[in-house]
Design a protein around this motif. Structure first.
Motif, PDB file in Angstrom:
ATOM      1  N   LEU A  34       4.618   2.082   8.890  1.00 26.38           N
ATOM      2  CA  LEU A  34       4.791   2.776   7.314  1.00 26.38           C
ATOM      3  C   LEU A  34       6.872   2.637   7.450  1.00 26.38           C
ATOM      4  CD1 LEU A  34       2.024   5.965   7.056  1.00 26.38           C
ATOM      5  CD2 LEU A  34       1.950   3.253   5.776  1.00 26.38           C
TER       6      LEU A  34
ATOM      7  N   THR B 136       3.825   0.867   3.357  1.00 28.09           N
ATOM      8  CA  THR B 136       3.438  -0.597   4.170  1.00 28.09           C
ATOM      9  C   THR B 136       3.188  -1.909   3.044  1.00 28.09           C
ATOM     10  OG1 THR B 136       2.425  -1.320   6.317  1.00 28.09           O
ATOM     11  CG2 THR B 136       1.012  -0.115   4.570  1.00 28.09           C
TER      12      THR B 136
ATOM     13  N   TYR C 183       2.277  11.728   2.278  1.00 25.33           N
ATOM     14  CA  TYR C 183       1.514  12.280   3.083  1.00 25.33           C
ATOM     15  C   TYR C 183       2.347  13.672   2.866  1.00 25.33           C
ATOM     16  CZ  TYR C 183       0.190   8.679   6.357  1.00 25.33           C
ATOM     17  OH  TYR C 183      -0.902   8.111   6.696  1.00 25.33           O
TER      18      TYR C 183
ATOM     19  N   LEU D 195      -2.354  13.286   5.864  1.00 27.43           N
ATOM     20  CA  LEU D 195      -3.035  12.291   4.027  1.00 27.43           C
ATOM     21  C   LEU D 195      -2.480  13.101   2.896  1.00 27.43           C
ATOM     22  CD1 LEU D 195      -2.545   9.063   3.433  1.00 27.43           C
ATOM     23  CD2 LEU D 195      -4.776   8.963   3.650  1.00 27.43           C
TER      24      LEU D 195
ATOM     25  N   TYR E 223       0.060  -1.330  19.685  1.00 30.43           N
ATOM     26  CA  TYR E 223      -1.492  -2.043  19.036  1.00 30.43           C
ATOM     27  C   TYR E 223      -2.576  -2.112  19.878  1.00 30.43           C
ATOM     28  CZ  TYR E 223       0.848  -6.158  20.071  1.00 30.43           C
ATOM     29  OH  TYR E 223       1.516  -7.279  20.088  1.00 30.43           O
TER      30      TYR E 223
ATOM     31  N   PHE F 192       6.655   1.709  18.732  1.00 33.11           N
ATOM     32  CA  PHE F 192       4.145   1.996  18.343  1.00 33.11           C
ATOM     33  C   PHE F 192       3.988   0.673  19.249  1.00 33.11           C
ATOM     34  CE2 PHE F 192       3.454  -2.115  15.906  1.00 33.11           C
ATOM     35  CZ  PHE F 192       4.921  -2.436  15.552  1.00 33.11           C
TER      36      PHE F 192
ATOM     37  N   PHE G 193      -1.540  12.505  12.171  1.00 36.22           N
ATOM     38  CA  PHE G 193      -0.098  12.507  13.094  1.00 36.22           C
ATOM     39  C   PHE G 193      -1.045  14.315  14.094  1.00 36.22           C
ATOM     40  CE2 PHE G 193       3.335  10.562  11.618  1.00 36.22           C
ATOM     41  CZ  PHE G 193       3.236   9.539  10.713  1.00 36.22           C
TER      42      PHE G 193
ATOM     43  N   TYR H 152       1.187  -1.297   0.091  1.00 34.78           N
ATOM     44  CA  TYR H 152      -0.379   0.005  -0.179  1.00 34.78           C
ATOM     45  C   TYR H 152       0.818   0.942   0.214  1.00 34.78           C
ATOM     46  CZ  TYR H 152      -3.743  -3.493   1.939  1.00 34.78           C
ATOM     47  OH  TYR H 152      -4.058  -4.417   1.915  1.00 34.78           O
TER      48      TYR H 152
ATOM     49  N   ASN I  12      -4.113   1.550  17.602  1.00 37.33           N
ATOM     50  CA  ASN I  12      -2.550   1.968  17.615  1.00 37.33           C
ATOM     51  C   ASN I  12      -2.062   2.968  17.065  1.00 37.33           C
ATOM     52  OD1 ASN I  12      -2.564  -0.876  15.452  1.00 37.33           O
ATOM     53  ND2 ASN I  12      -3.339  -0.028  13.796  1.00 37.33           N
TER      54      ASN I  12
ATOM     55  N   GLY J 289       0.663  -5.296   7.826  1.00 37.11           N
ATOM     56  CA  GLY J 289       1.245  -4.648   8.592  1.00 37.11           C
ATOM     57  C   GLY J 289       0.283  -3.533   8.901  1.00 37.11           C
ATOM     58  N   ASN J 290       1.580  -2.898  10.232  1.00 34.99           N
ATOM     59  CA  ASN J 290       0.855  -1.801  10.902  1.00 34.99           C
ATOM     60  C   ASN J 290       2.227  -0.751  10.589  1.00 34.99           C
ATOM     61  OD1 ASN J 290      -1.702  -2.390  12.522  1.00 34.99           O
ATOM     62  ND2 ASN J 290      -0.581  -4.056  13.596  1.00 34.99           N
TER      63      ASN J 290
ATOM     64  N   LEU K 265      -4.329   1.223  -2.303  1.00 35.21           N
ATOM     65  CA  LEU K 265      -4.289   0.529  -1.392  1.00 35.21           C
ATOM     66  C   LEU K 265      -4.424  -0.915  -2.910  1.00 35.21           C
ATOM     67  CD1 LEU K 265      -7.458   1.427   1.303  1.00 35.21           C
ATOM     68  CD2 LEU K 265      -4.805   1.751   1.181  1.00 35.21           C
TER      69      LEU K 265
ATOM     70  N   HIS L 158      -7.197   0.356   9.243  1.00 33.21           N
ATOM     71  CA  HIS L 158      -7.514   0.724   8.158  1.00 33.21           C
ATOM     72  C   HIS L 158      -6.997   1.398   6.571  1.00 33.21           C
ATOM     73  CE1 HIS L 158     -10.548   3.941   7.278  1.00 33.21           C
ATOM     74  NE2 HIS L 158     -10.341   4.548   6.623  1.00 33.21           N
ATOM     75  N   TYR L 159      -6.082   0.191   7.105  1.00 29.29           N
ATOM     76  CA  TYR L 159      -5.329   0.201   5.889  1.00 29.29           C
ATOM     77  C   TYR L 159      -4.030   1.633   6.474  1.00 29.29           C
ATOM     78  CZ  TYR L 159      -8.259  -2.689   4.158  1.00 29.29           C
ATOM     79  OH  TYR L 159      -9.308  -3.748   3.950  1.00 29.29           O
ATOM     80  N   ASN L 160      -3.529   1.573   7.452  1.00 23.17           N
ATOM     81  CA  ASN L 160      -2.314   1.815   8.204  1.00 23.17           C
ATOM     82  C   ASN L 160      -2.417   3.660   7.192  1.00 23.17           C
ATOM     83  OD1 ASN L 160      -1.169  -0.473   8.725  1.00 23.17           O
ATOM     84  ND2 ASN L 160      -1.055  -1.341   6.967  1.00 23.17           N
ATOM     85  N   GLU L 161      -3.540   4.073   6.976  1.00 21.83           N
ATOM     86  CA  GLU L 161      -3.593   5.340   7.221  1.00 21.83           C
ATOM     87  C   GLU L 161      -3.352   6.116   8.346  1.00 21.83           C
ATOM     88  OE1 GLU L 161      -7.656   7.071   5.505  1.00 21.83           O
ATOM     89  OE2 GLU L 161      -7.156   9.530   6.238  1.00 21.83           O
ATOM     90  N   GLN L 162      -3.044   6.730   8.803  1.00 19.98           N
ATOM     91  CA  GLN L 162      -2.329   7.452  10.383  1.00 19.98           C
ATOM     92  C   GLN L 162      -2.367   9.204  10.313  1.00 19.98           C
ATOM     93  OE1 GLN L 162       1.791   6.370  11.292  1.00 19.98           O
ATOM     94  NE2 GLN L 162       1.595   4.586  10.336  1.00 19.98           N
TER      95      GLN L 162
ATOM     96  N   PHE M   7       1.331   5.872  -0.073  1.00 16.16           N
ATOM     97  CA  PHE M   7       1.306   7.280   0.276  1.00 16.16           C
ATOM     98  C   PHE M   7       1.982   8.422   0.598  1.00 16.16           C
ATOM     99  CE2 PHE M   7      -2.320   4.769   3.554  1.00 16.16           C
ATOM    100  CZ  PHE M   7      -1.532   3.474   3.401  1.00 16.16           C
TER     101      PHE M   7
ATOM    102  N   LEU N  44       2.425  15.649   9.627  1.00 18.01           N
ATOM    103  CA  LEU N  44       2.250  15.423   8.382  1.00 18.01           C
ATOM    104  C   LEU N  44       0.353  15.296   7.933  1.00 18.01           C
ATOM    105  CD1 LEU N  44       4.761  14.263   8.816  1.00 18.01           C
ATOM    106  CD2 LEU N  44       4.364  12.618   7.567  1.00 18.01           C
TER     107      LEU N  44
ATOM    108  N   PHE O  66       1.873   5.393  17.487  1.00 17.96           N
ATOM    109  CA  PHE O  66       3.176   5.567  16.899  1.00 17.96           C
ATOM    110  C   PHE O  66       3.643   6.841  17.521  1.00 17.96           C
ATOM    111  CE2 PHE O  66       2.100   2.741  13.855  1.00 17.96           C
ATOM    112  CZ  PHE O  66       0.989   2.570  13.937  1.00 17.96           C
TER     113      PHE O  66
END
Lengths: 113, 113
Positions: A101, A94, A36, A46, B50, B48, B104, A32, B31, A98-99, A51, B98-102, A34, A44, B33
């Motif tokens: 990035l 990622t 930012y 998004l 979880y 990180f 910040f 996946y 999650n 996985g968790n 995906l 959520h497919y790793n959208e973080q 991204f 940051l 980080f």
């Protein structure tokens, strides 16, 4: 292990000109991807993400990026930049499920009048 | 809107001091980080988590520890601050699936004298 390469640390461009920020990745699993953006003195945000499905993804402010599996790239483009696009842009990857990035080193986009 | 807050925007500490950086998120994310951001190096993952009381080392955990006693709060601890820990520290959170959208926080700029 995954890695991201952003070869351009700085990209100066005049307002209303097109811009491309390059991102290449390496991964042994499906990914996946991204982009930012970090505006001055902020965290940051998004900008857009890939995906699955269509390889061309767009943001609400006119940026787009294309996932190219054969070239392992996810370059960010905008046909006409604005002063307000001045910011640092980070590409991230990622592996599926996985968790974590992995971020590139960032590209500073400076838009000039 | 998702909100991630960090306890301080700017912090100045002396070598050898114990430093606590706090991060709180209000979206019930599983999650969380901690990253540090340095010019030319991008974002590097320190630790990180979880789940509550769960933690995993990131890429550069040496000199740091973390605590997650409540789901919304994730603390970064510098047991004995050193000058090479002068940096921008960014906290992020994401939903589990959520497919790793973080998302910040605004960052804490820490200077160790």
């Amino acid at each position: 292990a995954q890695s991201v390469t952003q070869l351009d640390s700085q990209v100066p461009v005049f307002e209303e000109a097109p811009v491309e920020l390059r991102c290449n990745y390496s991964s042994s699993v499906s990914v996946y991807l991204f982009w930012y953006v970090q505006y001055p003195n902020q965290g940051l945000q998004l900008l857009l993400k890939y995906l699955s499905g269509s390889t061309l993804v767009e943001s609400i402010n006119g940026f787009e990026a294309e996932f190219n599996k054969s070239q392992t790239s996810f370059h960010l483009r905008k046909p006409s930049v604005h002063i307000s696009d001045t910011a640092e842009y980070f590409c991230a990857v990622t592996g599926g499920g996985g968790n974590k990035l992995t971020f590139g080193t960032g590209t500073q986009l400076k838009v000039e009048l | 809107d998702v909100k991630v807050t960090q306890s301080s925007r700017y912090l100045v500490k002396r070598t050898g001091e114990k430093v606590f950086l706090e991060c709180v998120q209000d979206m019930d994310h599983e999650n969380m980080f901690w990253y540090r951001q340095d010019p030319g190096l991008g974002l590097r993952l320190i630790y990180f988590s979880y789940d509550v009381k769960m933690k995993e080392k990131g890429d550069i955990p040496e000199g740091y520890s973390v605590s997650r006693e409540k789901k919304e709060r994730f603390s970064l601890i510098l047991e004995s601050a050193s000058t090479n820990q002068t940096s921008m520290y960014l906290c992020a959170s994401s939903p589990r699936d959520h497919y790793n959208e973080q998302f910040f926080g605004p960052g804490t700029r820490l200077t160790v004298l």
